[in-house]
Design an enzyme around this catalytic site. Structure first.
Site, PDB file in Angstrom:
ATOM      1  N   LYS A 170      12.657  -7.403   7.422  1.00  0.00           N
ATOM      2  CA  LYS A 170      11.256  -7.789   7.646  1.00  0.00           C
ATOM      3  C   LYS A 170      11.019  -9.224   7.231  1.00  0.00           C
ATOM      4  CE  LYS A 170       8.759  -3.691   8.367  1.00  0.00           C
ATOM      5  NZ  LYS A 170       7.748  -2.766   7.897  1.00  0.00           N
ATOM      6  N   SER A 186      -2.968  -3.772   4.234  1.00  0.00           N
ATOM      7  CA  SER A 186      -2.363  -5.086   3.968  1.00  0.00           C
ATOM      8  C   SER A 186      -2.330  -5.903   5.254  1.00  0.00           C
ATOM      9  CB  SER A 186      -0.936  -4.922   3.445  1.00  0.00           C
ATOM     10  OG  SER A 186      -0.949  -4.276   2.206  1.00  0.00           O
ATOM     11  N   HIS A 229      -4.554  -0.156  -2.857  1.00  0.00           N
ATOM     12  CA  HIS A 229      -3.339   0.191  -3.623  1.00  0.00           C
ATOM     13  C   HIS A 229      -3.685   0.394  -5.098  1.00  0.00           C
ATOM     14  CE1 HIS A 229      -1.065  -2.188  -0.317  1.00  0.00           C
ATOM     15  NE2 HIS A 229      -0.753  -0.924  -0.166  1.00  0.00           N
ATOM     16  N   ARG A 242      -5.468   7.345   4.033  1.00  0.00           N
ATOM     17  CA  ARG A 242      -6.833   6.818   4.162  1.00  0.00           C
ATOM     18  C   ARG A 242      -7.620   7.581   5.208  1.00  0.00           C
ATOM     19  NH1 ARG A 242      -4.205   1.142   5.268  1.00  0.00           N
ATOM     20  NH2 ARG A 242      -2.992   2.670   6.415  1.00  0.00           N
TER      21      ARG A 242
END
Ligand code: PNS
Length: 188
Positions: A43, A130, A19, A92
């Site tokens: 969440k 993450s 990040h 990515r």
């Protein structure tokens, strides 16, 4: 002169060096970059929004044109509210592409005036997420150089609390929420 502001939305649970790499790259091409943490009541994150905000603020303290904020609801609505012209997202690997394309096209449908800009983090972070950082940390693996030191420290603190809780030390005054990270659900 036209100034271009972009929003970099995400969960950042926790923020990683990937990040940070993207923030640095984004900060170079946009006049202003807002790192926007989604407040998602559905969440069950490892870190509270306040913790994530604090970590990101510390991580980005050296960048004059980068700020950190939180938002709820649609990213496009937030972007409009803060007068951003672009949404920054990282890609990515090819596996990110489908989800990111879907999101970008949906966001374009919702708000045609906003552009999504994709940037690639450094190759050394191409496998980093993450979710994996949380998993490795929770299982006692090393996360050195995958996250900034301040995040590593915070993760270790969380794991210590979770361990103590799992070992029956909850009676010593720890709250259940501090100890619940062991059984949390995985998320991206
Ligand atoms: O870091 P993440 O979890 O990949 O970030 C995903 C995020 C926060 C960018 C995405 O879930 C999002 O934009 N959520 C806000 C709600 C929204 O706008 N949904 C429609 C997206 S097409």
């Amino acid at each position: 002169m036209k100034r271009i502001k972009a929003v970099y939305p995400g969960s950042f649970d926790p923020p990683t060096n990937g990040h940070l790499d993207l923030i640095e790259r984004g900060g170079k091409i946009f006049d202003e970059l807002v790192v926007a943490i989604l407040r998602n009541p559905e969440k069950d994150p490892l870190f509270s929004v306040a913790d994530r905000r604090k970590m990101l603020e510390q991580m980005t303290a050296g960048f004059d044109n980068v700020s950190v904020d939180t938002f709820e609801g649609l990213t496009v609505d937030y972007a409009l509210r803060v007068e951003a012209k672009a949404i920054l997202r990282g890609i990515r690997a090819i596996s990110d592409y489908e989800y990111e394309l879907q999101m970008a096209l949906m966001n374009r449908k919702l708000q045609p005036g906003l552009e999504t800009v994709f940037m690639m983090p450094a190759e050394k972070y191409s496998y980093l997420s993450s979710r994996l950082v949380r998993e490795v940390a929770q299982l006692g693996g090393s996360i050195e150089r995958l996250v900034p030191e301040l995040v590593e420290q915070k993760l270790h603190e969380k794991m210590d609390v979770a361990h103590k809780f799992a070992n029956g030390e909850q009676l010593s005054g720890k709250t259940p929420s501090e100890g619940k990270s062991k059984s949390r659900k995985k998320k991206a």
